[in-house]
Scaffold this active site. Structure first.
Site, PDB file in Angstrom:
ATOM      1  N   SER A  14      51.612  46.099  42.796  1.00 34.53           N
ATOM      2  CA  SER A  14      50.279  46.626  43.111  1.00 34.53           C
ATOM      3  C   SER A  14      50.394  48.123  43.346  1.00 34.53           C
ATOM      4  CB  SER A  14      49.754  45.958  44.376  1.00 34.53           C
ATOM      5  OG  SER A  14      48.573  46.587  44.816  1.00 34.53           O
ATOM      6  N   TYR A  24      50.296  43.366  52.966  1.00 38.67           N
ATOM      7  CA  TYR A  24      50.166  43.224  51.507  1.00 38.67           C
ATOM      8  C   TYR A  24      51.020  44.281  50.802  1.00 38.67           C
ATOM      9  CZ  TYR A  24      48.088  42.938  46.849  1.00 38.67           C
ATOM     10  OH  TYR A  24      47.901  42.804  45.501  1.00 38.67           O
TER      11      TYR A  24
HETATM   12  O1  NJP Z   1      43.801  37.253  41.666  1.00 38.26           O
HETATM   13  P1  NJP Z   1      43.294  35.748  41.551  1.00 38.26           P
HETATM   14  P2  NJP Z   1      44.560  38.217  40.613  1.00 38.26           P
HETATM   15  N1  NJP Z   1      51.262  29.005  44.316  1.00 38.26           N
HETATM   16  O2  NJP Z   1      42.976  35.373  42.963  1.00 38.26           O
HETATM   17  C1  NJP Z   1      47.577  31.851  42.331  1.00 38.26           C
HETATM   18  C2  NJP Z   1      47.985  41.159  42.037  1.00 38.26           C
HETATM   19  N2  NJP Z   1      47.071  42.290  42.117  1.00 38.26           N
HETATM   20  O3  NJP Z   1      44.544  37.722  39.257  1.00 38.26           O
HETATM   21  O4  NJP Z   1      47.104  28.352  43.170  1.00 38.26           O
HETATM   22  C3  NJP Z   1      50.908  29.182  43.052  1.00 38.26           C
HETATM   23  O5  NJP Z   1      42.245  35.616  40.533  1.00 38.26           O
HETATM   24  C4  NJP Z   1      46.128  31.417  42.231  1.00 38.26           C
HETATM   25  O6  NJP Z   1      46.047  30.063  41.785  1.00 38.26           O
HETATM   26  P3  NJP Z   1      45.762  28.770  42.698  1.00 38.26           P
HETATM   27  C5  NJP Z   1      47.851  40.134  43.124  1.00 38.26           C
HETATM   28  O7  NJP Z   1      48.461  40.516  44.317  1.00 38.26           O
HETATM   29  C6  NJP Z   1      45.758  42.139  41.885  1.00 38.26           C
HETATM   30  O8  NJP Z   1      44.053  39.572  40.896  1.00 38.26           O
HETATM   31  O9  NJP Z   1      45.169  27.814  41.705  1.00 38.26           O
HETATM   32  N3  NJP Z   1      49.911  29.991  42.668  1.00 38.26           N
HETATM   33  C7  NJP Z   1      45.621  32.308  41.118  1.00 38.26           C
HETATM   34  O10 NJP Z   1      45.920  31.752  39.860  1.00 38.26           O
HETATM   35  C8  NJP Z   1      48.520  38.952  42.475  1.00 38.26           C
HETATM   36  O11 NJP Z   1      49.905  39.002  42.677  1.00 38.26           O
HETATM   37  C9  NJP Z   1      44.892  43.225  42.021  1.00 38.26           C
HETATM   38  O12 NJP Z   1      44.824  29.181  43.790  1.00 38.26           O
HETATM   39  C10 NJP Z   1      49.246  30.630  43.637  1.00 38.26           C
HETATM   40  C11 NJP Z   1      46.453  33.577  41.293  1.00 38.26           C
HETATM   41  O13 NJP Z   1      47.549  33.271  42.152  1.00 38.26           O
HETATM   42  C12 NJP Z   1      48.214  39.130  41.005  1.00 38.26           C
HETATM   43  O14 NJP Z   1      47.711  40.448  40.863  1.00 38.26           O
HETATM   44  C13 NJP Z   1      45.392  44.457  42.349  1.00 38.26           C
HETATM   45  C14 NJP Z   1      49.562  30.496  44.991  1.00 38.26           C
HETATM   46  C15 NJP Z   1      45.630  34.678  41.929  1.00 38.26           C
HETATM   47  O15 NJP Z   1      44.581  34.981  41.062  1.00 38.26           O
HETATM   48  C16 NJP Z   1      47.202  38.165  40.426  1.00 38.26           C
HETATM   49  O16 NJP Z   1      46.039  38.160  41.224  1.00 38.26           O
HETATM   50  C17 NJP Z   1      46.732  44.580  42.578  1.00 38.26           C
HETATM   51  C18 NJP Z   1      50.633  29.637  45.318  1.00 38.26           C
HETATM   52  N4  NJP Z   1      51.006  29.419  46.584  1.00 38.26           N
HETATM   53  C19 NJP Z   1      47.571  43.505  42.446  1.00 38.26           C
HETATM   54  N5  NJP Z   1      48.710  31.266  45.712  1.00 38.26           N
HETATM   55  C20 NJP Z   1      43.428  43.124  41.841  1.00 38.26           C
HETATM   56  N6  NJP Z   1      42.905  41.996  41.413  1.00 38.26           N
HETATM   57  O17 NJP Z   1      42.717  44.101  42.107  1.00 38.26           O
HETATM   58  C21 NJP Z   1      47.889  31.860  44.826  1.00 38.26           C
HETATM   59  O18 NJP Z   1      47.176  45.782  42.903  1.00 38.26           O
HETATM   60  N7  NJP Z   1      48.201  31.497  43.589  1.00 38.26           N
END
Ligand code: NJP
Length: 250
Positions: free
Chosen positions: A143, A156
């Site tokens: 990030s 974070y």
């Molecule tokens: O967010 P979101 P992003 N085990 O909430 C999964 C980074 N990032 O695409 O398990 C397995 O739509 C969750 O799936 P589910 C951010 O830190 C973003 O933005 O079904 N999976 C979902 O598929 C992250 O590392 C921004 O709830 C788990 C996914 O994670 C990455 O981008 C800015 C889980 C999250 O999808 C993807 O996030 C930045 C678990 N225990 C960095 N917990 C931004 N969006 O602005 C969650 O700098 N997930």
């Protein structure tokens, strides 16, 4: 030209929404065989069905990245289904930001468990295969918070800072050991996904909501960058990408 993407087997964590889902769709459209993991099975199934409907190849498995056995199982699934693994995109994460004084300690620990330990578990699951193959590509989503500190993002940012350090050492050690494991770390800014839903502190959620309204861009832009990193010839590593809106002032 997508010579280096077609037929590659790519595991993607956090593939049920946002960046991971967009990346799965894009890579599958370019001929990669994608293996989607996350906790929400309905969302994974929907994404895989759509990829297959469009002629792509995909499978999914429910996965909680905090569980080593889940990470091991998705590696097993990829090998059993497609015969090998070329790339792992360790992307699952959450961002429940808040001021430290709010003492949201459960959120702090959850971020450590998912954003740090999830990456460790994912690498531990795939490294023996990559070492044996003497090839592999580890891609992670850090990030901009892993590069710059900001109020509300202490924990974070710390988890994402960890990812940067870890990936740099992984790259150096695999070069020293001659295992040809490539790395790429992505540093997104504001990307319009479900990430803000993880914020439990109301004032922080409101403030970040406004920022994202003004500056948020599509997760497809991150998918493009992941595809670009994978699409490099074998002898080339492109290591670090910062990706954000053109109008971002920070
Ligand atoms: O967010 P979101 P992003 N085990 O909430 C999964 C980074 N990032 O695409 O398990 C397995 O739509 C969750 O799936 P589910 C951010 O830190 C973003 O933005 O079904 N999976 C979902 O598929 C992250 O590392 C921004 O709830 C788990 C996914 O994670 C990455 O981008 C800015 C889980 C999250 O999808 C993807 O996030 C930045 C678990 N225990 C960095 N917990 C931004 N969006 O602005 C969650 O700098 N997930």
């Amino acid at each position: 030209m997508n010579d280096h993407i077609a037929d590659k087997v790519v595991i993607i964590t956090g593939a049920s929404s946002g960046i991971g889902e967009a990346t799965a769709r894009l890579l599958a459209s370019k001929g990669a065989k994608v293996v989607l993991g996350a906790r929400r099975e309905d969302k994974l199934k929907q994404a895989v069905d759509e990829i297959e409907k469009n002629g792509g190849q995909a499978v999914y498995q429910t996965l909680d990245v905090t569980q080593q056995s889940d990470n091991d199982n998705i590696v097993k699934l990829a090998k059993e289904t497609f015969g090998r693994i070329d790339v792992v995109f360790l992307n699952a994460g959450l961002m429940p930001n808040s001021p430290l004084s709010a003492l949201k300690t459960e959120d702090w620990h959850r971020m450590v468990d998912v954003n740090i330990k999830g990456v460790l578990n994912g690498v531990a699951a795939v490294l023996p295969t990559f070492t044996e193959q003497r090839s592999g590509h580890v891609i992670t989503t850090s990030s901009v918070a892993g590069l710059k500190a900001y109020p509300g993002g202490a924990v974070y940012g710390g988890t994402k800072w960890f990812v940067r350090d870890f990936m740099e050492v992984l790259r150096m050690e695999s070069a020293m050991e001659g295992t040809n494991i490539r790395t790429a770390t992505i540093y997104p800014a504001a990307i319009n996904t479900e990430l803000l839903n993880t914020i439990s502190h109301n004032d922080t959620a409101q403030g970040m909501g406004k920022t994202y309204e003004q500056y948020g861009i599509s997760p497809d832009r991150i998918a493009d960058v992941v595809a670009y990193a994978i699409n490099q010839p074998k002898d080339t590593t492109i290591n670090e990408f910062t990706v954000g809106p053109a109008n971002q002032p920070w």
